[in-house]
Scaffold this motif. Sequence first.
Motif, mmCIF file in Angstrom:
data_model
loop_
_atom_site.group_PDB
_atom_site.id
_atom_site.type_symbol
_atom_site.label_atom_id
_atom_site.label_comp_id
_atom_site.label_asym_id
_atom_site.label_seq_id
_atom_site.Cartn_x
_atom_site.Cartn_y
_atom_site.Cartn_z
ATOM 1 N N ASN A 140 -15.364 9.127 5.250
ATOM 2 C CA ASN A 140 -15.706 10.523 5.504
ATOM 3 C C ASN A 140 -14.485 11.367 5.858
ATOM 4 O O ASN A 140 -14.602 12.388 6.533
ATOM 5 C CB ASN A 140 -16.725 10.603 6.657
ATOM 6 N N HIS A 141 -13.311 10.924 5.443
ATOM 7 C CA HIS A 141 -12.108 11.693 5.758
ATOM 8 C C HIS A 141 -12.146 13.067 5.081
ATOM 9 O O HIS A 141 -12.636 13.217 3.965
ATOM 10 C CB HIS A 141 -10.848 10.954 5.289
ATOM 11 N N ALA A 142 -11.629 14.043 5.785
ATOM 12 C CA ALA A 142 -11.559 15.400 5.221
ATOM 13 C C ALA A 142 -10.439 15.477 4.183
ATOM 14 O O ALA A 142 -9.514 14.678 4.184
ATOM 15 C CB ALA A 142 -11.309 16.404 6.335
ATOM 16 N N LYS A 143 -10.540 16.459 3.314
ATOM 17 C CA LYS A 143 -9.503 16.671 2.306
ATOM 18 C C LYS A 143 -8.365 17.476 2.934
ATOM 19 O O LYS A 143 -8.591 18.520 3.524
ATOM 20 C CB LYS A 143 -10.070 17.441 1.119
ATOM 21 N N ILE A 144 -7.150 16.972 2.835
ATOM 22 C CA ILE A 144 -5.991 17.677 3.398
ATOM 23 C C ILE A 144 -4.937 17.813 2.306
ATOM 24 O O ILE A 144 -4.476 16.822 1.746
ATOM 25 C CB ILE A 144 -5.391 16.893 4.585
ATOM 26 N N HIS A 145 -4.572 19.032 2.009
ATOM 27 C CA HIS A 145 -3.544 19.247 0.992
ATOM 28 C C HIS A 145 -2.258 19.802 1.605
ATOM 29 O O HIS A 145 -1.259 19.926 0.897
ATOM 30 C CB HIS A 145 -4.046 20.202 -0.095
ATOM 31 N N CYS A 187 6.366 11.314 6.493
ATOM 32 C CA CYS A 187 5.921 10.679 5.256
ATOM 33 C C CYS A 187 4.396 10.805 5.158
ATOM 34 O O CYS A 187 3.692 10.667 6.160
ATOM 35 C CB CYS A 187 6.330 9.207 5.267
ATOM 36 N N PHE A 188 3.879 11.070 3.970
ATOM 37 C CA PHE A 188 2.439 11.165 3.729
ATOM 38 C C PHE A 188 2.031 10.107 2.715
ATOM 39 O O PHE A 188 2.792 9.764 1.820
ATOM 40 C CB PHE A 188 2.046 12.532 3.145
ATOM 41 N N ARG A 189 0.807 9.650 2.850
ATOM 42 C CA ARG A 189 0.255 8.815 1.785
ATOM 43 C C ARG A 189 -1.214 9.127 1.580
ATOM 44 O O ARG A 189 -1.895 9.657 2.468
ATOM 45 C CB ARG A 189 0.451 7.327 2.048
ATOM 46 N N GLY A 242 -3.875 11.645 3.193
ATOM 47 C CA GLY A 242 -4.861 10.885 3.969
ATOM 48 C C GLY A 242 -4.304 10.430 5.295
ATOM 49 O O GLY A 242 -4.957 10.525 6.332
ATOM 50 N N ILE A 243 -3.072 9.922 5.277
ATOM 51 C CA ILE A 243 -2.428 9.392 6.485
ATOM 52 C C ILE A 243 -0.994 9.888 6.505
ATOM 53 O O ILE A 243 -0.342 9.971 5.463
ATOM 54 C CB ILE A 243 -2.462 7.843 6.495
ATOM 55 N N ILE A 273 0.844 -1.199 0.000
ATOM 56 C CA ILE A 273 0.000 0.000 0.000
ATOM 57 C C ILE A 273 0.880 1.250 0.000
ATOM 58 O O ILE A 273 0.601 2.230 -0.704
ATOM 59 C CB ILE A 273 -0.947 0.003 1.216
ATOM 60 N N GLY A 274 1.950 1.204 0.792
ATOM 61 C CA GLY A 274 2.848 2.348 0.854
ATOM 62 C C GLY A 274 3.509 2.633 -0.481
ATOM 63 O O GLY A 274 3.625 3.794 -0.893
ATOM 64 N N MET A 275 3.933 1.572 -1.176
ATOM 65 C CA MET A 275 4.595 1.764 -2.469
ATOM 66 C C MET A 275 3.636 2.359 -3.494
ATOM 67 O O MET A 275 4.023 3.125 -4.362
ATOM 68 C CB MET A 275 5.136 0.425 -2.987
ATOM 69 N N VAL A 276 2.352 2.007 -3.377
ATOM 70 C CA VAL A 276 1.366 2.494 -4.344
ATOM 71 C C VAL A 276 0.855 3.886 -3.973
ATOM 72 O O VAL A 276 0.732 4.762 -4.837
ATOM 73 C CB VAL A 276 0.176 1.509 -4.445
ATOM 74 N N TYR A 277 0.567 4.105 -2.669
ATOM 75 C CA TYR A 277 -0.154 5.320 -2.272
ATOM 76 C C TYR A 277 0.713 6.388 -1.595
ATOM 77 O O TYR A 277 0.240 7.498 -1.371
ATOM 78 C CB TYR A 277 -1.308 4.955 -1.332
ATOM 79 N N THR A 278 1.963 6.076 -1.246
ATOM 80 C CA THR A 278 2.812 7.112 -0.660
ATOM 81 C C THR A 278 3.023 8.248 -1.661
ATOM 82 O O THR A 278 3.246 8.015 -2.844
ATOM 83 C CB THR A 278 4.173 6.526 -0.241
#
Length: 321
Positions: A188-193, A177-179, A151-152, A116-121
């Motif tokens: 229902n996660h908020a959008k974080i940029h 690190c962000f992913r 997201g995380i 998941i980290g390799m794909v979504y980081t």
Amino acid sequence: MKEKECAIVQDLLVLYEDNVLQEESRQMVEEHIRGCEECMKIYENGRKDLKVSDIQKESSEEEQADQAARIMKKFKKRMTYKSMAVLGVILAVILLAVVVVNEVCNRLSNNNWGIIGMVYTIPTDQIKITELYRLKNGDIYCTLESDKKIGIYQYSDFMIPEDEVDRNTDDASLEICFRQLTPWESGNHAKIHQMTAIFSTERLGVQEESGKEFIQRCSEIRYRGKTESDCMTIWKRGQKVEEAPEEIERKAIAEYVRNDQIEEAVRECEKLGWDSSEEIVKIYREDLNIRQTYSSGYDVRDSVVFSNNYETILLPQYEEH
């Protein structure tokens, strides 16, 4: 003469029954058995034996068909077991492959998010540093902006060489690190940029057994992308960084308080020449979610006591859905 004729007819009866005699011979056999009681009996008995033989043959064919059906049933059953076994082996191989690939991804990325980290980081080329200040206490205040939604997030403890974990060191480092969220995490996660973080650049430690004090200092803060080589330096010792303006200092003090770092908030106020009681009371009044208790701010890890129990404080900045 009759006996000789009977012998010839009896020899021809089988051929007669099989209908292979020529017409003259056939007529001769028929005329004879109509007038000869003995040959007629032989003929009729022969036909009965033939019928019984046919029935036995038919019965034998049915038995063979049943046996063939039983064999096919057993074969299909064996094939089912074999297919299930093959499927089980394939699933086991796939599972093993996933575990191995996940472990490889963990080693490459070093963030424990695996595949998941390799794909979504979020990689470093999609991260920008929009704010970078040094607080009065030496901590680094930084805002990172991402092209993709954060997201995380994950940040490290002080990373220190093994032989320096309980002694003075200037070689500690920190990583963040962000992913993105996976489709099943979106909810229902908020959008974080963007994300703001306060990084501690040093901490005081005391060995419990000996009571010996030591200081660990951070030499570098990095953003880590998909792999160890995909890194971006946020701050490095010796780098010229602008002193935080008053607005940023107040945000930092508020975050110290929100994270129960009261002593750190008091020290920062004193370094700035501000009234710590007034500042902290103001923060309490403005934020009802802040814990209404003071704490010692001590943290015990592996027989070492650190006088501040944070390395990174994160201030997520949310946007509307």
